[in-house]
Structures are given as C-alpha cells and as structure tokens.
Design a protein around this motif. Structure first.
Motif, short mmCIF file in Angstrom:
data_model
loop_
_atom_site.label_atom_id
_atom_site.label_comp_id
_atom_site.label_asym_id
_atom_site.label_seq_id
_atom_site.Cartn_x
_atom_site.Cartn_y
_atom_site.Cartn_z
N ILE A 90 0.83 -1.22 0.00
CA ILE A 90 0.00 0.00 0.00
C ILE A 90 0.86 1.27 0.00
CG2 ILE A 90 -2.03 -1.10 0.98
CD1 ILE A 90 -1.39 0.38 3.66
N GLU A 91 1.90 1.26 -0.83
CA GLU A 91 2.74 2.45 -0.94
C GLU A 91 1.94 3.64 -1.45
OE1 GLU A 91 6.64 1.80 -2.80
OE2 GLU A 91 6.23 -0.35 -2.65
N GLY A 92 1.00 3.40 -2.36
CA GLY A 92 0.19 4.48 -2.89
C GLY A 92 -0.68 5.13 -1.83
N VAL A 93 -1.36 4.32 -1.04
CA VAL A 93 -2.22 4.85 0.02
C VAL A 93 -1.40 5.67 1.01
CG1 VAL A 93 -3.69 4.23 1.98
CG2 VAL A 93 -3.93 3.01 -0.19
N LEU A 94 -0.27 5.13 1.43
CA LEU A 94 0.53 5.80 2.45
C LEU A 94 1.25 7.03 1.90
CD1 LEU A 94 1.97 2.70 4.33
CD2 LEU A 94 0.13 4.23 5.06
N SER A 95 1.48 7.08 0.58
CA SER A 95 2.08 8.29 0.01
C SER A 95 1.03 9.38 -0.15
CB SER A 95 2.73 7.98 -1.35
OG SER A 95 1.75 7.69 -2.34
N ALA A 96 -0.21 8.99 -0.41
CA ALA A 96 -1.29 9.97 -0.57
C ALA A 96 -1.81 10.47 0.77
CB ALA A 96 -2.43 9.36 -1.38
N ALA A 97 -1.78 9.61 1.77
CA ALA A 97 -2.29 9.97 3.10
C ALA A 97 -1.29 9.51 4.16
CB ALA A 97 -3.66 9.34 3.33
N PRO A 98 -0.11 10.12 4.23
CA PRO A 98 0.93 9.65 5.15
C PRO A 98 0.55 9.73 6.61
CG PRO A 98 1.52 11.78 4.20
CD PRO A 98 0.34 11.28 3.44
N TYR A 99 -0.40 10.60 6.94
CA TYR A 99 -0.84 10.76 8.33
C TYR A 99 -1.58 9.54 8.85
CZ TYR A 99 -4.64 12.25 5.27
OH TYR A 99 -5.55 12.32 4.25
N LEU A 100 -1.98 8.62 7.96
CA LEU A 100 -2.62 7.38 8.42
C LEU A 100 -1.67 6.56 9.28
CD1 LEU A 100 -4.59 6.19 5.25
CD2 LEU A 100 -5.46 7.43 7.24
N ALA A 101 -0.37 6.70 9.05
CA ALA A 101 0.60 5.95 9.85
C ALA A 101 0.47 6.29 11.33
CB ALA A 101 2.02 6.23 9.35
N LYS A 102 0.13 7.54 11.65
CA LYS A 102 -0.02 7.93 13.05
C LYS A 102 -1.29 7.36 13.67
CE LYS A 102 2.78 12.09 12.83
NZ LYS A 102 2.89 13.53 13.15
N LEU A 103 -2.19 6.85 12.83
CA LEU A 103 -3.38 6.16 13.32
C LEU A 103 -3.16 4.65 13.36
CD1 LEU A 103 -6.15 8.20 11.44
CD2 LEU A 103 -5.46 8.41 13.84
N GLY A 104 -1.94 4.22 13.11
CA GLY A 104 -1.59 2.81 13.22
C GLY A 104 -1.60 2.03 11.93
N VAL A 105 -1.82 2.71 10.80
CA VAL A 105 -1.89 2.00 9.52
C VAL A 105 -0.48 1.72 9.01
CG1 VAL A 105 -2.70 2.11 7.12
CG2 VAL A 105 -4.09 3.10 8.97
#
Length: 302
Positions: A90-105
């Motif tokens: 899911i490189e595309g998702v995380l590049s488009a919405a990197p702030y999801l990582a702070k929600l545990g994604v």
C-alpha cells in the motif's frame, strides 16, 4: 459505460464540499485507483496523480479541532482491492495519506479508528479479492477473526465512553443486489454489528466494491453501498445488473427494484451532536433532463 467527466465531477464537487461547504473531511470505501502496475506512489502513479489533482491537492490544511482529535489530514479511506493490486505494501495509500501511519496504519495493519464530534469511525479491510470469490473477506493483515475481535473492542470502547454515533467503513458489501455476491455468511459481520445497533443513536456501515449505489436498513443497521470514488453505476460485466437473491433478502432502498442506470454521485452526511444525522446524495445523470440533483437518502432516528 464510464465517462471521465463523471468521475471528474465527483472529485471536484467533493473537494468543494470541504473547501466551501463546511465538510470536515472525506471518507472513502476503497477503489479510488485502478492498480499499482504503472507506478505505486503519488510521485509516479498516473492514478494517484489524477486523484491528487481532482481532490487531495484541493483539500485545505486541518484546523485546530481536527488536530485536537489527532487528525492530520482530510482524506480517510478504507483500503480496497484495487489499492493492493500490484501494490501489496500500500505504498500508494501511504504516500497519498501519510498521516494514516499515526493512526496505526501500515502495510501489515490496514485497519484503524478515530473519534470526531461524538462519532467513532472504524475502518476495516476485506482483502485483496480472489477472482474466484470476489466478495470473500480474505484479508490477512489482519485476518477476519482478528478484525472482528478488534471491531468488538472498538464498539465496546465507544459504548463505554458514551459515544453517540458509529460509522464503520470497509470495502466489500454486507448487502447488495448487483455487481458481485455479498460477503459470504461465514465471514459476514452483520450479526455482530446488529447486536450493537441498540447501543448507539446510529450505526451506519459504508461499503463499496460493486460499483453501484444501494442502501439497506437491516436489524437497526443502515448500510450504504457507494460506487467507489466516482465510478459509473452500470456493472462492468453482463449479468451483474441484478443478481437473484433468495426470498426475504433485504430490499435495496435506492433503486427500489429498478436496474441501475449511469450515475455519478457522492454522499454528504450532516452530523449534529444530539440530533439525527442527515444523509444527502448529490448525483449527476448525464442522460437525464435533470442531470444534477440532490436527494435525501435517509435521516437516522426515523
């Protein structure tokens, strides 16, 4: 049939709802890109670049209220099968919405939750989709049973905190009458969701995957199936417009027994603390004499 300008209209209008219409953020039930085979990230994928041009780049910075809720962006998707097609990490998702990582994604955990304005949002992942069982919940990050346990924990926590509303988002539909078969019974979370319906003022599930718009009201849970990021309403393959269902199967409250027609739409949900939420669909029907319309799907509590 699919017209690019129909999808463009959806992206532009959704951005306008946030910029000018007072919407706080965008929720999506998956399949906003075709695949990762021509580039995975926002830097090299023509599909993510189109999404960025139509919507993401137009969204304003977050405000103090969103920061206080731990939200650092305005676009919150569940991961669809197309997002992992040739992009399993899911490189595309995380590049488009990197702030999801702070929600545990992460590439190994594709589920998350957050609270905003007395509402809990829960995002699950139904999997990459097996072409021999296209609606099966075959997720492995985590697997279905682990997700169900996490769903229960998040619902129990919301109930204990007195949260009024719960919106659950995942890709494959619990109920649908066109496209593919619905999620099989052995991995279908409806019974669990229905057991919590009485504990909240509203429990609404948003699904996608089948490229149509349908709504259901079953055992106190409202289900909204959206077309998937501005997709057309005509199912892609012959024989998928109206799949036979057994007697007693819930009725679709949107098309009401009529076959889907070409339509591009998005949903605006007005959530007011202490009051029923209002769900209004804005749609574009190129073939109609009244191509642009706003219709009220339902109001929770009624």
């Amino acid at each position: 049939m699919y017209r690019n300008y129909g999808g463009d209209w959806v992206g532009n209008q959704v951005a306008r709802e946030v910029v000018d219409g007072g919407a706080a953020f965008v929720v999506n039930s998956g399949d906003v890109v075709w695949w990762g085979g021509q580039g995975k990230t926002l830097e090299d994928s023509p599909y993510w670049q189109r999404m960025n041009r139509l919507l993401l780049s137009k969204l304003p910075p977050v405000d103090d209220e969103m920061r206080a809720a731990g939200l650092e962006g305005r676009y919150f998707p569940s991961v669809g099968n197309h997002e992992v097609w040739e992009d399993p990490q899911i490189e595309g998702v995380l590049s488009a919405a990197p702030y999801l990582a702070k929600l545990g994604v992460s590439s190994e955990k594709l589920i998350y939750t957050y609270d905003f304005r007395d509402t809990r949002f829960i995002f699950l992942w139904t999997g990459k989709a097996d072409r021999f069982a296209p609606s099966g919940w075959d997720a492995t990050r985590p697997v279905y049973q682990e997700q169900l346990a996490q769903l229960v924990a998040w619902l129990d926590d919301a109930k204990a905190k007195g949260i009024r509303n719960v919106f659950v988002v995942f890709h494959n539909p619990v109920y649908n009458r066109s496209g593919f078969e619905p999620i099989p019974e052995d991995t279908n979370p409806h019974a669990t969701l229905a057991s919590y319906a009485k504990d909240f003022a509203e429990l609404v599930v948003f699904n996608g995957h089948v490229h149509t718009t349908e709504t259901f009201d079953v055992d106190g849970v409202k289900y909204v199936v959206m077309g998937g990021g501005g997709a057309e309403q005509d199912p892609i393959l012959p024989g998928r417009t109206a799949i036979p269902r057994p007697d007693g199967y819930p009725q679709d409250l949107y098309w009401q027994g009529q076959p889907p027609k070409e339509e591009y739409n998005y949903l605006v949900v007005e959530v007011t603390p202490g009051k029923p939420s209002v769900f209004r669909l804005n749609r574009f029907r190129p073939w109609s004499s009244t191509p642009f319309e706003e219709v009220k799907l339902f109001e929770t509590g009624n």
